[in-house]
Motif scaffolding. Structure first.
Motif, PDB file in Angstrom:
ATOM      1  N   ASN A  91       0.882  -1.174   0.000  1.00 41.47           N
ATOM      2  CA  ASN A  91       0.000   0.000   0.000  1.00 41.47           C
ATOM      3  C   ASN A  91       0.915   1.218   0.000  1.00 41.47           C
ATOM      4  O   ASN A  91       1.162   1.837   1.024  1.00 41.47           O
ATOM      5  CB  ASN A  91      -0.891  -0.028   1.248  1.00 41.47           C
ATOM      6  N   THR A  92       1.424   1.518  -1.181  1.00 40.12           N
ATOM      7  CA  THR A  92       2.502   2.498  -1.292  1.00 40.12           C
ATOM      8  C   THR A  92       1.966   3.866  -1.667  1.00 40.12           C
ATOM      9  O   THR A  92       1.277   4.013  -2.678  1.00 40.12           O
ATOM     10  CB  THR A  92       3.511   2.038  -2.367  1.00 40.12           C
ATOM     11  N   LYS A  93       2.296   4.841  -0.836  1.00 42.79           N
ATOM     12  CA  LYS A  93       1.904   6.218  -1.145  1.00 42.79           C
ATOM     13  C   LYS A  93       3.146   6.983  -1.560  1.00 42.79           C
ATOM     14  O   LYS A  93       4.153   6.977  -0.851  1.00 42.79           O
ATOM     15  CB  LYS A  93       1.274   6.849   0.098  1.00 42.79           C
ATOM     16  N   ILE A  94       3.078   7.589  -2.730  1.00 46.58           N
ATOM     17  CA  ILE A  94       4.238   8.315  -3.246  1.00 46.58           C
ATOM     18  C   ILE A  94       3.864   9.775  -3.467  1.00 46.58           C
ATOM     19  O   ILE A  94       2.905  10.075  -4.185  1.00 46.58           O
ATOM     20  CB  ILE A  94       4.730   7.682  -4.565  1.00 46.58           C
ATOM     21  N   ALA A  95       4.608  10.667  -2.831  1.00 41.99           N
ATOM     22  CA  ALA A  95       4.346  12.094  -2.985  1.00 41.99           C
ATOM     23  C   ALA A  95       4.987  12.590  -4.276  1.00 41.99           C
ATOM     24  O   ALA A  95       6.150  12.299  -4.547  1.00 41.99           O
ATOM     25  CB  ALA A  95       4.903  12.847  -1.785  1.00 41.99           C
ATOM     26  N   LEU A  96       4.203  13.319  -5.066  1.00 38.62           N
ATOM     27  CA  LEU A  96       4.730  13.909  -6.302  1.00 38.62           C
ATOM     28  C   LEU A  96       5.251  15.289  -5.922  1.00 38.62           C
ATOM     29  O   LEU A  96       4.504  16.255  -5.885  1.00 38.62           O
ATOM     30  CB  LEU A  96       3.626  13.971  -7.358  1.00 38.62           C
ATOM     31  N   ASP A  97       6.540  15.342  -5.585  1.00 37.61           N
ATOM     32  CA  ASP A  97       7.068  16.544  -4.955  1.00 37.61           C
ATOM     33  C   ASP A  97       7.762  17.493  -5.921  1.00 37.61           C
ATOM     34  O   ASP A  97       8.341  18.478  -5.519  1.00 37.61           O
ATOM     35  CB  ASP A  97       8.021  16.149  -3.812  1.00 37.61           C
TER      36      ASP A  97
END
Ligand SMILES: *[C@@H]1O[C@H](CO)[C@@H](O)[C@H](O)[C@H]1NC(C)=O
Ligand SMILES: *[C@@H]1O[C@H](CO)[C@@H](O)[C@H](O)[C@H]1NC(C)=O
Length: 177
Positions: A91-97
């Motif tokens: 359950n991977t959350k990746i911030a588009l920074d």
């Protein structure tokens, strides 16, 4: 300089709190798995205007799959060696920074070749809702123009104003890279 460095995370977190949106890759019903049609994930992504501060969430069986953030070249070739990032928690959350493209492929053997890959394009700061907060570009000789600008809010005053404006400019510059 130290104050500026301390100021930045605060400003960034303020923006993130007010701007953050989360998108489950493939839509709520779908998972990060070999898709039924090879361009399914990119079709999904092309309908969304991603902005800096948004996040994507990938849901998958952590025993069978994983997520690799890779370079464009490795994305095209489904090359799993030397990924930029590796995730396998299911359950991977990746911030588009930052703006620009992000490339993801499955870390499971043969899955990328079957279309389990995703390209996300994050719009430049110019097009995002951050724009009204960021002051117009300053001339290169910034040092000659240090007088405090009009405070964006009554709560900000004196030297803090300068740090706010400088921080905001820095955020603008960083996010437009
Ligand atoms: C895969 O990528 C690595 C580094 O990113 C590179 O050294 C290697 O040659 C690539 N392999 C293939 C088959 O392209
Ligand atoms: C933002 O817009 C300005 C002018 O409208 C342009 O010169 C600049 O390159 C743009 N920046 C990005 C990151 O697109």
């Amino acid at each position: 300089m130290a104050s500026l460095v301390r100021c930045l995370p605060l400003l960034l977190s303020l923006f993130v709190i007010s701007e953050a949106r989360e998108f489950v890759v493939g839509g709520n019903k779908n998972k990060w798995q070999v898709p039924s049609s090879s361009d399914e994930f990119n079709k999904w992504a092309s309908k969304i205007r991603f902005q800096i501060g948004d996040s994507i969430v990938l849901k998958y069986d952590s025993k069978k799959d994983s997520v690799l953030e890779v370079t464009e070249e490795n994305y095209v070739n489904c090359n799993k060696s030397n990924p930029i990032e590796y995730y396998s928690d299911g359950n991977t959350k990746i911030a588009l920074d930052k703006s620009g493209p992000f490339f993801f492929i499955s870390g499971a053997e043969g899955h990328c070749e079957k279309g389990q890959k995703l390209e996300i394009k994050v719009m430049s700061a110019n097009h995002s809702r951050l724009q009204p907060v960021v002051p117009a570009p300053l001339p290169a000789d910034i040092a000659g123009h240090l007088a405090p600008a009009p405070a964006p809010s009554a709560a900000v005053s004196g030297p803090k104003t300068w740090w706010f404006v400088t921080g905001a400019v820095a955020v603008g510059v960083l996010s437009s890279i």
